[in-house]
Design an enzyme around this catalytic site. Structure first.
Site, mmCIF file in Angstrom:
data_model
loop_
_atom_site.group_PDB
_atom_site.id
_atom_site.type_symbol
_atom_site.label_atom_id
_atom_site.label_comp_id
_atom_site.label_asym_id
_atom_site.label_seq_id
_atom_site.Cartn_x
_atom_site.Cartn_y
_atom_site.Cartn_z
ATOM 1 N N GLU A 150 0.791 -1.221 0.000
ATOM 2 C CA GLU A 150 0.000 0.000 0.000
ATOM 3 C C GLU A 150 0.831 1.282 0.000
ATOM 4 O O GLU A 150 0.381 2.309 -0.517
ATOM 5 C CB GLU A 150 -0.941 -0.003 1.222
ATOM 6 C CG GLU A 150 -1.923 -1.151 1.262
ATOM 7 C CD GLU A 150 -2.935 -1.089 0.127
ATOM 8 O OE1 GLU A 150 -3.223 0.016 -0.370
ATOM 9 O OE2 GLU A 150 -3.439 -2.164 -0.255
ATOM 10 N N SER A 160 -47.981 -27.694 42.991
ATOM 11 C CA SER A 160 -47.550 -27.840 44.383
ATOM 12 C C SER A 160 -46.263 -27.109 44.712
ATOM 13 O O SER A 160 -45.844 -27.092 45.876
ATOM 14 C CB SER A 160 -47.384 -29.330 44.714
ATOM 15 O OG SER A 160 -48.642 -29.970 44.698
#
Length: 878
Positions: free
Chosen positions: A86, A483
């Site tokens: 680059e 229950s």
């Protein structure tokens, strides 16, 4: 010479004019140029990552995938690849590369096209942060001006690092760290030269050069990067040859999930959105640590998964999900999931076609699709989507008798052809080291585990598969609790004047309602009535009619109001006598929180899922500040605190240590705020002790004092006394529960169908399982047959979970609080007795509530001489 002078002065004047024009352009643009000072404190959009308390990644959220790295985490070869490709003069220019500009200008003059942009890394960084990719002179000039500013503000190393973390690299990966994970499932330091060169080549055109979408072009681009590295002297010819000829190894990877706990992650994600807002939560780089650690969470998930498969297998095999070839009429198969297989063909397809068909069916962990290749006498050969062929032995097939209804199963199969035929598409899963025929459970389940002392959620499971249903049944599903409500009804009765030894008549209730013209006839389940019975035994046996009579004795509205102390919402508490049988609907999280009050000695703690939040640098931004089950809590100064209080705080610290909390989590730092006390320590102790007898067998078989709590399997399997709990089953077995606790954990397990009208049904004996291990079956057989209830359907998940979390913890004895005494009573009447034989037992009382009357000798009933109670077939289950 005269012409040369003219050319010189023209050049000087042109240069001055150009410089003046450039300066004028700069000052005209300057007000609109962004300030590059922000780059000193740049905040990259980083996804939120959620971890278990012990640091295992659960999930990440955010559109952009980004894993910021520091410069010392970047391999030198990657830096060299980027610079060589680059910006080879990166360390020599001032943000603009004059040589590159001249080269681009010549190219423009020669070709007439803007093919080269002369962009340096700094200019690319400027474009990435502040501009667009538009190829325009104005944009390029702005880019150059911003690059000059950047070079003045940042060092070269800072610019390079920003580029490495910012650059877009395809597949929503931003930055080299994220790209390494997305393409290779690794960190940067684990990549080869070929892989690093591939990443370095992506910035030019990530959508068309990435190795997943365009592998051929990716190879060409990689070769260019490697050539530039060779040309710059960063690599040798041998390294170039090896890397340029390396195969493409990229494939798409998600986040490197270490613990797949999507229900837990989803809860935490939603809470973070509430705290910070959606955009900030997803892009702020937050690291969120759950209160659950990885082992406990996985233990809960595995327990729920196995439990749902156990239920599913008890009720029969619903058949293959489809056929690729063969005669489908040989089976009553139906397609029971949304993954549609390819249409059935008459001729057997090639193995490649089989693999392709299986690849179109998404696996549902832990289930994998497979095709039956061969049916043997008592085994089948199947092929998975990856092409692997495995044998499923008879021990992993013989459960698959035909499913008829939820309450009816076919006869046990005798050979493999009774179950499957060639070409059938089936689900398989790994089980105890082998592959097992399986199916996607239609039944649902949920599980929640809490630390009872601070409310930290230790595990949460909202269903079989989050990827099938994101509805979290642990926190969102309000189901009738049956229950499971009774411990709180009994607590209300104790605070209304009853004692653990109070005797209540266990006899049928037949109550006429003049308004409706009908009678209410609640029944026990099973419909057995013991007559006068002590409260401890009644709770352990889950006697429905006793619960109703206790509700009446304590007062309906008084009991309903009392239940609000446990965190139950007022609108969810029925104001009629069905309250005592669990007709109210609550979430598993609410039930677990309520039971934590009994487990921790009477304090209402706040469930919470997030332990702490950090930024991406690891700095702590937020930490939970729970209320603790302590009164008084540890303070910064202990001056003037009595020895008694200090002893209680030491006990709390020990409990927190057993709970897995460190010193920084526990009393030294955070035990400052006491949770509200909603029940006396003495009442909590008595209820907890009754729940201990509810999970074991009690008395003597020979003396006819033997009785079993409904959750007796917990004690038998876990083999320890420091556990307590309560089963719960609703009418027609539509909801089943088990909620229990140890010294350091309270957990709730629920099983039922999402369709609330569907019953869990019943299971008949499978002769294959009985014959394979008759002794084991005789011991656990009652858990495999009969109507589904809390003990059969929900409790096994709780037991499996507790087996894991309690494996290395010593058994502890619960401390008896002040004002609790122990006296000997008569087993039948609950009165004081002077005898010491099997007709008596020791019982706990709050001082001052113990009986004061002794039973007379002629009133004593010897249980050894009493016949067994009669049994009536039940038609209702509570």
């Amino acid at each position: 010479m005269r012409y040369l002078k003219r050319i010189f002065w023209i050049s000087v004047i042109a240069g001055i004019l150009g410089l003046v024009a450039l300066l004028g352009l700069y000052f005209s643009m300057r007000p609109n140029l962004p300030s590059v000072e922000v780059l000193k404190d740049v905040r990259l959009q980083t996804p939120m990552r959620i971890y278990t308390k012990d640091g295992k990644l659960i999930s990440q959220y955010g559109v952009q995938r980004r894993i910021p790295v520091t410069l010392d985490q970047v391999p030198e070869k990657l830096k060299q690849a980027i610079i060589a490709t680059e910006d080879s003069r990166f360390y020599d220019h001032f943000g603009i590369d004059p040589i590159g500009v001249v080269r681009a200008a010549i190219n423009l003059i020669v070709t007439g096209e803007k093919q080269q942009g002369a962009s340096t890394l700094t200019m690319q960084l400027a474009r990435g942060f502040f501009l667009t990719r538009e190829k325009a002179f104005v944009r390029k000039i702005k880019e150059a001006f911003i690059a000059l500013h950047i070079e003045q503000v940042l060092t070269k190393e800072e610019i390079l690092l920003l580029y490495i973390n910012k650059v877009e690299l395809g597949h929503r990966a931003f930055g080299m760290g994220a790209a390494a994970q997305v393409y290779y499932g690794k960190s940067l330091d684990e990549l080869t030269l070929a892989q690093l060169a591939t990443l370095a080549g992506l910035p030019q055109a990530p959508s068309v050069l990435n190795p997943i979408s365009r592998p051929e072009r990716s190879v060409d681009r990689r070769r260019i990067v490697l050539f530039r590295m060779l040309d710059e002297g960063f690599i040798t010819r041998a390294e170039y040859d090896e890397a340029s000829n390396a195969p493409v190894t990229a494939e798409k990877h998600g986040a490197e999930i270490e613990v797949d706990a999507p229900y837990l992650a989803d809860i935490i994600y939603n809470q973070m959105v509430e705290m910070y807002g959606k955009e900030e939560a997803e892009t702020g780089g937050y690291r969120v640590y759950a209160t659950a650690n990885s082992e406990t969470q996985l233990a809960a998930q595995n327990a729920v998964t196995q439990n749902l498969h156990d239920y599913d297998e008890r009720h029969g095999f619903r058949g293959p999900i489809g056929f690729l070839w063969g005669d489908a009429e040989q089976s009553d198969a139906t397609v029971s999931d949304t993954n549609e297989p390819e249409p059935m063909v008459t001729n057997r397809p090639s193995l490649d076609d089989v693999r392709a068909a299986l690849s179109a069916i998404d696996p549902i962990e832990p289930l994998f699709p497979a095709v039956v290749l061969e049916v043997m006498e008592q085994a089948v050969s199947v092929m998975k989507a990856d092409g692997e062929q495995v044998i499923i032995e008879w021990i992993n097939l013989d459960w698959a008798r035909e499913y008829i209804t939820d309450s009816r199963q076919g006869s046990a199969p005798e050979k493999a052809s009774d179950i499957l035929s060639e070409g059938a598409i089936i689900w398989i899963r790994e089980h105890e080291g082998a592959w097992r025929l399986s199916q996607l459970p239609e039944v649902s389940g949920a599980f929640v585990a809490l630390n009872p002392f601070d409310g930290a959620v230790e595990a949460v499971v909202g269903g079989y598969s989050f990827y099938q249903s994101q509805f979290n049944r642990a926190t969102q599903a309000k189901r009738q609790v049956g229950s499971n409500i009774k411990p709180f009804i009994y607590a209300s009765a104790l605070d209304s004047g009853y004692t653990v030894a109070s005797v209540i008549n266990d006899a049928p209730i037949n109550q006429w309602n003049a308004g409706s013209g009908t009678a209410w006839r609640p029944q026990n389940s099973p419909a057995e009535y013991d007559g006068p019975i002590r409260m401890r035994v009644a709770l352990g046996k889950s006697k429905n009619v006793v619960s109703i009579r206790l509700l009446r004795g304590a007062g309906l509205h008084e009991t309903a109001d009392y239940l609000r102390n446990f965190g139950f919402l007022n609108e969810d508490i029925p104001r009629d006598e069905t309250l005592s049988l669990g007709s109210g609907s609550h979430t598993p999280l609410e039930v677990a929180r309520a039971m934590a009050v009994i487990a921790n000695g009477g304090f209402l703690v706040e469930p919470h899922f997030i332990h702490r939040v950090e930024n991406e640098e690891g700095q702590e931004l937020w930490q939970s500040e729970p209320v603790f089950a302590c009164d008084p809590c540890q303070s910064e100064s202990q001056e003037g605190i009595s020895e008694e209080v200090l002893d209680r705080e030491a006990q709390l610290a020990a409990q927190l240590e057993l709970s897995g909390l460190s010193e920084t989590d526990g009393p030294q730092q955070q035990v400052q705020r006491a949770a509200p006390r909603v029940m006396s320590e003495q009442t909590a102790f008595l209820v907890a002790d009754m729940l201990r007898t509810a999970v074991r067998t009690n008395g003597s078989w020979n003396k006819n004092t033997y009785w079993m709590g409904t959750g007796w399997r917990a004690r038998n399997i876990l083999g320890r006394a420091d556990i307590a709990g309560k089963t719960g089953t609703t009418n027609d077995s539509k909801d089943t529960w088990f909620t229990g606790f140890s010294q350091n954990m309270v957990a709730t397990s629920w099983v039922g169908f999402d369709d609330m009208s569907r019953q869990l049904g019943r299971a008949t004996p499978n002769r294959n399982i009985i014959n394979r291990n008759p002794e084991k079956y005789n011991w656990i057989g009652n858990g495999l047959i009969g109507s589904e209830d809390g003990a059969k359907a929900a409790q096994p998940a709780w037991i499996r979970f507790m087996q894991h979390v309690m494996a290395d913890l010593p058994e502890t004895e619960r401390e008896m609080p002040q004002n609790i005494i122990r006296v000997r009573i008569d087993r039948t009447s609950g009165l004081l007795t002077r005898r010491t034989d099997h007709t008596t037992m020791f019982e706990y009382f709050i001082r001052g509530t113990q009986p004061t009357v002794y039973i007379q000798e002629d009133e004593i009933i010897d249980p050894a001489l009493v016949d067994e109670p009669s049994t009536i077939e039940p038609d209702e289950i509570f």
